[in-house]
Design an enzyme around this catalytic site. Structure first.
Site, mmCIF file in Angstrom:
data_model
loop_
_atom_site.group_PDB
_atom_site.id
_atom_site.type_symbol
_atom_site.label_atom_id
_atom_site.label_comp_id
_atom_site.label_asym_id
_atom_site.label_seq_id
_atom_site.Cartn_x
_atom_site.Cartn_y
_atom_site.Cartn_z
ATOM 1 N N CYS A 152 -4.534 -11.072 2.787
ATOM 2 C CA CYS A 152 -3.337 -11.072 3.646
ATOM 3 C C CYS A 152 -2.931 -9.645 3.981
ATOM 4 O O CYS A 152 -2.542 -9.350 5.115
ATOM 5 C CB CYS A 152 -2.197 -11.805 2.935
ATOM 6 N N GLY A 153 -3.028 -8.738 2.997
ATOM 7 C CA GLY A 153 -2.725 -7.335 3.266
ATOM 8 C C GLY A 153 -3.685 -6.736 4.268
ATOM 9 O O GLY A 153 -3.276 -6.038 5.208
ATOM 10 N N TRP A 189 -5.300 -8.292 6.557
ATOM 11 C CA TRP A 189 -5.024 -8.884 7.872
ATOM 12 C C TRP A 189 -4.017 -8.039 8.645
ATOM 13 O O TRP A 189 -4.090 -7.934 9.873
ATOM 14 C CB TRP A 189 -4.492 -10.303 7.700
ATOM 15 N N HIS A 190 -3.080 -7.396 7.933
ATOM 16 C CA HIS A 190 -2.044 -6.614 8.605
ATOM 17 C C HIS A 190 -2.547 -5.244 9.050
ATOM 18 O O HIS A 190 -1.912 -4.611 9.893
ATOM 19 C CB HIS A 190 -0.834 -6.442 7.682
ATOM 20 N N GLY A 191 -3.642 -4.774 8.483
ATOM 21 C CA GLY A 191 -4.159 -3.487 8.921
ATOM 22 C C GLY A 191 -5.172 -2.928 7.938
ATOM 23 O O GLY A 191 -5.175 -3.275 6.752
#
Length: 271
Positions: A184-185, A187-189
């Site tokens: 998930c982290g 996915w943000h960048g």
């Protein structure tokens, strides 16, 4: 593709309808990430103009633009001033900038989601809600049920549950949480700060599960179960502060800046 493979969704054999689903403009950037099961059937329906649906959609879009352009965009320069030059600030300035970012990122994400949901509503489509007052959550687990709902449920259904979810041994469950939140982290960048942010939320969840019995005993000893409103208020406040602390790593330009900010949170208050 996964839904079709599992037998949960019939293959869409109409190229134009499939292309419309993939290119559906309100969900292209940040969500809501709409499932084929919900959106594809709507693309086959006859849509007629509805005044009340269209005006409600425009109102939601207006509220989204207000969140994004009035709140988020005006908080951004204040946050950037501190987080781009953290060595020049400490104490109150860092804390205020972190609180500002907490609301900046919410209004950024939630504002865009409201614009997308409203735009879809204007042209006759219904998409899922993406935020449900996440900062009123009373636990980190509840926060993830209310923050970026379409993304959280996507990770739950296509990663967490296939890994075994919580129906595995405790060590394996910890690993499952770690994998999901780290991805998930990412996915943000592509930055270690996002991975650290995801890992920190994983630590929150594991620590909460590990200390549940001890915390319940403390609550009983303090008599908080007799004052549920106060108990819920304290849980909400603690959860909010934990979320704000994690946002430091999400917003910082790199891990070094994040650690510097954390180490200077309580400095300079008496100056």
């Amino acid at each position: 593709a996964i839904d079709v493979y599992r037998g949960d969704q019939r293959p869409e054999r109409h190229l134009g309808r499939y292309a419309l689903y993939v290119a559906f403009f309100p969900q292209l950037l940040a969500g809501p990430i709409e499932r084929a099961k919900r959106l594809l059937p709507q693309l086959s329906e006859q849509v007629e103009f509805n005044y009340y649906r269209a005006t409600d959609g425009l109102k939601l879009m207006l509220w989204g633009f207000f969140q994004k352009m009035v709140i988020a965009d005006n908080l951004a320069p204040l946050v950037d001033a501190v987080y781009h030059h953290p060595v020049q600030y400490e104490g109150a300035a860092v804390v205020v900038a972190t609180f500002f970012f907490t609301f900046q990122i919410y209004c950024d994400f939630s504002g865009y989601s409201d614009i997308a949901i409203g735009a879809a509503q204007v042209v006759g489509f219904t998409t899922m809600d993406n935020f449900d007052r996440p900062y009123f959550s009373k636990s980190i687990q509840e926060f993830w049920r209310r923050w970026h709902i379409s993304l959280s449920t996507w990770f739950r259904d296509y990663l967490y549950i296939p890994l075994g979810g919580n129906r595995v041994s405790t060590p394996r469950w910890y690993v499952n949480l770690f994998i999901v939140l780290v991805i998930c982290g990412v996915w943000h960048g592509a930055n270690w700060t996002f991975i650290f942010w995801g890992g920190l939320h994983r630590f929150y969840l594991v620590f909460s599960a590990f200390t549940r019995r001890a915390r319940n005993k403390i609550h009983q000893a303090l008599g908080l179960h007799r004052i549920p409103r106060l108990h819920n208020y304290l849980k909400g406040l603690i959860t909010f502060f934990l979320i704000c602390f994690a946002w430091i790593f999400f917003r910082a330009n790199n891990i070094s800046d994040a650690l510097f900010i954390v180490s200077h949170l309580f400095m300079g208050w008496g100056d």
